[in-house]
Design a protein around this motif. Structure first.
Motif, PDB file in Angstrom:
ATOM      1  N   ALA A   1      42.485  28.803  32.462  1.00 32.42           N
ATOM      2  CA  ALA A   1      42.475  28.290  33.832  1.00 32.42           C
ATOM      3  C   ALA A   1      42.776  29.420  34.819  1.00 32.42           C
ATOM      4  CB  ALA A   1      43.499  27.163  33.987  1.00 32.42           C
ATOM      5  N   GLU A   2      43.738  30.281  34.466  1.00 29.14           N
ATOM      6  CA  GLU A   2      44.062  31.425  35.321  1.00 29.14           C
ATOM      7  C   GLU A   2      42.871  32.378  35.427  1.00 29.14           C
ATOM      8  OE1 GLU A   2      46.459  33.602  37.864  1.00 29.14           O
ATOM      9  OE2 GLU A   2      46.877  31.646  36.994  1.00 29.14           O
ATOM     10  N   LEU A   3      42.190  32.606  34.317  1.00 31.57           N
ATOM     11  CA  LEU A   3      40.993  33.459  34.347  1.00 31.57           C
ATOM     12  C   LEU A   3      39.899  32.855  35.220  1.00 31.57           C
ATOM     13  CD1 LEU A   3      40.568  34.743  30.687  1.00 31.57           C
ATOM     14  CD2 LEU A   3      40.865  36.118  32.733  1.00 31.57           C
ATOM     15  N   LYS A   4      39.737  31.544  35.103  1.00 31.43           N
ATOM     16  CA  LYS A   4      38.728  30.872  35.926  1.00 31.43           C
ATOM     17  C   LYS A   4      39.065  31.042  37.404  1.00 31.43           C
ATOM     18  CE  LYS A   4      36.494  26.390  36.494  1.00 31.43           C
ATOM     19  NZ  LYS A   4      36.487  24.991  36.094  1.00 31.43           N
ATOM     20  N   LYS A   5      40.354  30.907  37.733  1.00 39.29           N
ATOM     21  CA  LYS A   5      40.798  31.073  39.118  1.00 39.29           C
ATOM     22  C   LYS A   5      40.537  32.501  39.586  1.00 39.29           C
ATOM     23  CE  LYS A   5      45.002  31.214  41.843  1.00 39.29           C
ATOM     24  NZ  LYS A   5      46.453  31.228  41.751  1.00 39.29           N
ATOM     25  N   ILE A   6      40.855  33.478  38.753  1.00 39.92           N
ATOM     26  CA  ILE A   6      40.656  34.886  39.128  1.00 39.92           C
ATOM     27  C   ILE A   6      39.182  35.200  39.294  1.00 39.92           C
ATOM     28  CG2 ILE A   6      40.881  37.256  38.264  1.00 39.92           C
ATOM     29  CD1 ILE A   6      43.567  36.384  37.043  1.00 39.92           C
ATOM     30  N   ARG A   7      38.354  34.667  38.397  1.00 35.97           N
ATOM     31  CA  ARG A   7      36.910  34.929  38.491  1.00 35.97           C
ATOM     32  C   ARG A   7      36.299  34.287  39.732  1.00 35.97           C
ATOM     33  NH1 ARG A   7      36.425  33.987  32.246  1.00 35.97           N
ATOM     34  NH2 ARG A   7      36.691  36.129  31.537  1.00 35.97           N
ATOM     35  N   SER A   8      36.932  33.228  40.231  1.00 39.53           N
ATOM     36  CA  SER A   8      36.382  32.559  41.421  1.00 39.53           C
ATOM     37  C   SER A   8      36.748  33.298  42.711  1.00 39.53           C
ATOM     38  CB  SER A   8      36.880  31.121  41.490  1.00 39.53           C
ATOM     39  OG  SER A   8      38.257  31.083  41.781  1.00 39.53           O
ATOM     40  N   LEU A   9      37.709  34.222  42.638  1.00 35.40           N
ATOM     41  CA  LEU A   9      38.107  34.979  43.817  1.00 35.40           C
ATOM     42  C   LEU A   9      37.061  36.048  44.158  1.00 35.40           C
ATOM     43  CD1 LEU A   9      41.877  35.607  43.036  1.00 35.40           C
ATOM     44  CD2 LEU A   9      40.937  33.988  44.662  1.00 35.40           C
ATOM     45  N   LEU A  10      37.156  36.504  45.381  1.00 40.44           N
ATOM     46  CA  LEU A  10      36.318  37.625  45.794  1.00 40.44           C
ATOM     47  C   LEU A  10      36.746  38.869  45.029  1.00 40.44           C
ATOM     48  CD1 LEU A  10      36.301  37.288  49.691  1.00 40.44           C
ATOM     49  CD2 LEU A  10      34.329  37.076  48.189  1.00 40.44           C
ATOM     50  N   PRO A  11      35.828  39.769  44.740  1.00 42.46           N
ATOM     51  CA  PRO A  11      36.249  41.043  44.136  1.00 42.46           C
ATOM     52  C   PRO A  11      37.132  41.803  45.121  1.00 42.46           C
ATOM     53  CG  PRO A  11      33.858  40.775  44.016  1.00 42.46           C
ATOM     54  CD  PRO A  11      34.376  39.657  44.844  1.00 42.46           C
ATOM     55  N   PHE A  12      38.059  42.596  44.608  1.00 40.01           N
ATOM     56  CA  PHE A  12      38.989  43.316  45.468  1.00 40.01           C
ATOM     57  C   PHE A  12      38.253  44.233  46.451  1.00 40.01           C
ATOM     58  CE2 PHE A  12      42.050  42.362  42.010  1.00 40.01           C
ATOM     59  CZ  PHE A  12      43.011  41.735  42.774  1.00 40.01           C
ATOM     60  N   GLU A  13      37.115  44.762  46.032  1.00 41.32           N
ATOM     61  CA  GLU A  13      36.370  45.665  46.913  1.00 41.32           C
ATOM     62  C   GLU A  13      35.861  44.950  48.170  1.00 41.32           C
ATOM     63  OE1 GLU A  13      35.091  45.193  43.596  1.00 41.32           O
ATOM     64  OE2 GLU A  13      36.462  46.717  42.845  1.00 41.32           O
ATOM     65  N   GLU A  14      35.649  43.636  48.054  1.00 43.23           N
ATOM     66  CA  GLU A  14      35.101  42.870  49.172  1.00 43.23           C
ATOM     67  C   GLU A  14      36.178  42.110  49.956  1.00 43.23           C
ATOM     68  OE1 GLU A  14      32.034  40.327  47.675  1.00 43.23           O
ATOM     69  OE2 GLU A  14      31.079  41.952  46.562  1.00 43.23           O
ATOM     70  N   MET A  15      37.430  42.139  49.491  1.00 47.46           N
ATOM     71  CA  MET A  15      38.496  41.380  50.154  1.00 47.46           C
ATOM     72  C   MET A  15      38.983  42.089  51.409  1.00 47.46           C
ATOM     73  SD  MET A  15      41.280  39.945  47.519  1.00 47.46           S
ATOM     74  CE  MET A  15      40.898  38.709  46.323  1.00 47.46           C
ATOM     75  N   THR A  16      39.370  41.279  52.369  1.00 50.69           N
ATOM     76  CA  THR A  16      40.098  41.797  53.528  1.00 50.69           C
ATOM     77  C   THR A  16      41.584  41.579  53.252  1.00 50.69           C
ATOM     78  OG1 THR A  16      40.063  39.686  54.671  1.00 50.69           O
ATOM     79  CG2 THR A  16      38.200  41.169  55.084  1.00 50.69           C
ATOM     80  N   LEU A  17      42.442  42.107  54.124  1.00 53.12           N
ATOM     81  CA  LEU A  17      43.871  41.902  53.935  1.00 53.12           C
ATOM     82  C   LEU A  17      44.240  40.426  54.032  1.00 53.12           C
ATOM     83  CD1 LEU A  17      45.394  44.915  55.881  1.00 53.12           C
ATOM     84  CD2 LEU A  17      45.357  44.543  53.421  1.00 53.12           C
ATOM     85  N   GLU A  18      43.515  39.685  54.886  1.00 54.03           N
ATOM     86  CA  GLU A  18      43.792  38.253  55.010  1.00 54.03           C
ATOM     87  C   GLU A  18      43.392  37.510  53.738  1.00 54.03           C
ATOM     88  OE1 GLU A  18      42.043  39.956  57.367  1.00 54.03           O
ATOM     89  OE2 GLU A  18      43.624  40.088  58.865  1.00 54.03           O
ATOM     90  N   ASP A  19      42.245  37.898  53.153  1.00 51.35           N
ATOM     91  CA  ASP A  19      41.826  37.269  51.895  1.00 51.35           C
ATOM     92  C   ASP A  19      42.848  37.541  50.792  1.00 51.35           C
ATOM     93  OD1 ASP A  19      39.500  36.324  53.054  1.00 51.35           O
ATOM     94  OD2 ASP A  19      38.320  38.089  52.464  1.00 51.35           O
ATOM     95  N   PHE A  20      43.326  38.773  50.743  1.00 51.25           N
ATOM     96  CA  PHE A  20      44.328  39.126  49.739  1.00 51.25           C
ATOM     97  C   PHE A  20      45.618  38.331  49.960  1.00 51.25           C
ATOM     98  CE2 PHE A  20      47.839  41.615  48.048  1.00 51.25           C
ATOM     99  CZ  PHE A  20      47.402  41.850  46.755  1.00 51.25           C
ATOM    100  N   ALA A  21      46.024  38.198  51.206  1.00 47.08           N
ATOM    101  CA  ALA A  21      47.242  37.437  51.517  1.00 47.08           C
ATOM    102  C   ALA A  21      47.085  35.970  51.145  1.00 47.08           C
ATOM    103  CB  ALA A  21      47.583  37.576  52.997  1.00 47.08           C
ATOM    104  N   ASP A  22      45.883  35.414  51.309  1.00 47.27           N
ATOM    105  CA  ASP A  22      45.641  34.025  50.916  1.00 47.27           C
ATOM    106  C   ASP A  22      45.665  33.881  49.391  1.00 47.27           C
ATOM    107  OD1 ASP A  22      45.454  33.255  53.539  1.00 47.27           O
ATOM    108  OD2 ASP A  22      43.252  33.372  53.601  1.00 47.27           O
TER     109      ASP A  22
END
Length: 172
Positions: free
Chosen positions: A116-137
């Motif tokens: 489930a944790e892997l599924k959650k991580i895979r659903s996130l944006l890649p770190f290269e495409e994240m903004t600071l707000e996305d990372f904070a969320d």
């Protein structure tokens, strides 16, 4: 009397799968010794050969000597050690099997949680495409929040200052 084993009851292939590469030579040496022992045991008859007492009575001239040997031989009883450990091993096996089942259930639960944790991580944006707000969320505990929780370089807990230390620094 000990029972004769018809063949090997050890699943060598299943054991070989679990043996680390570094231990393969030791495992193969152990298997060779076990096979050699089994071949030696199977080469011998299960019971001792019977004496032909009539042949000895006919060919030995001393009267009563063969009868005396036969009587002593038949009265000779060599005690076979009693099995005191099989019941203890079987009881321990039952206890361990319960622990193994419990461990398997807990492991399956952990696997589901990790999937489930892997599924959650895979659903996130890649770190290269994240903004600071996305990372904070996505990671609120790890995000840099300068207004809520100011930190100083190198932003590690052992370098963090208390409010009193900050006031003292501000006065200087």
């Amino acid at each position: 009397m000990a029972r004769r084993i018809a063949g090997p009851t050890i699943n060598w292939a299943a054991i070989a799968e679990r043996v680390p590469e570094a231990q393969k030579p030791n495992f193969l040496a152990f298997k060779a010794k076990s096979d050699q022992y089994l071949r030696r045991m199977q080469a011998n008859p299960e019971t001792l050969p019977k004496f032909d007492w009539a042949y000895y009575k006919k060919n030995i001239p001393a009267a009563g000597l063969v009868d005396k040997f036969q009587k002593e031989f038949e009265s000779l009883k060599i005690p076979y050690p009693e099995d005191k450990y099989t019941s203890a091993v079987e009881a321990q096996e039952k206890e361990v099997s319960v622990e193994i089942k419990k461990f398997v259930e807990e492991s399956n639960q952990r696997i589901q949680n990790h999937e489930a944790e892997l599924k959650k991580i895979r659903s996130l944006l890649p770190f290269e495409e994240m903004t600071l707000e996305d990372f904070a969320d996505a990671y609120p505990d790890d995000a840099l929040r300068p207004l809520d929780k100011p930190t100083f370089w190198p932003h590690t807990e052992d370098v963090e200052y208390t409010e009193e230390e900050l006031k003292k620094l501000a006065e200087e």
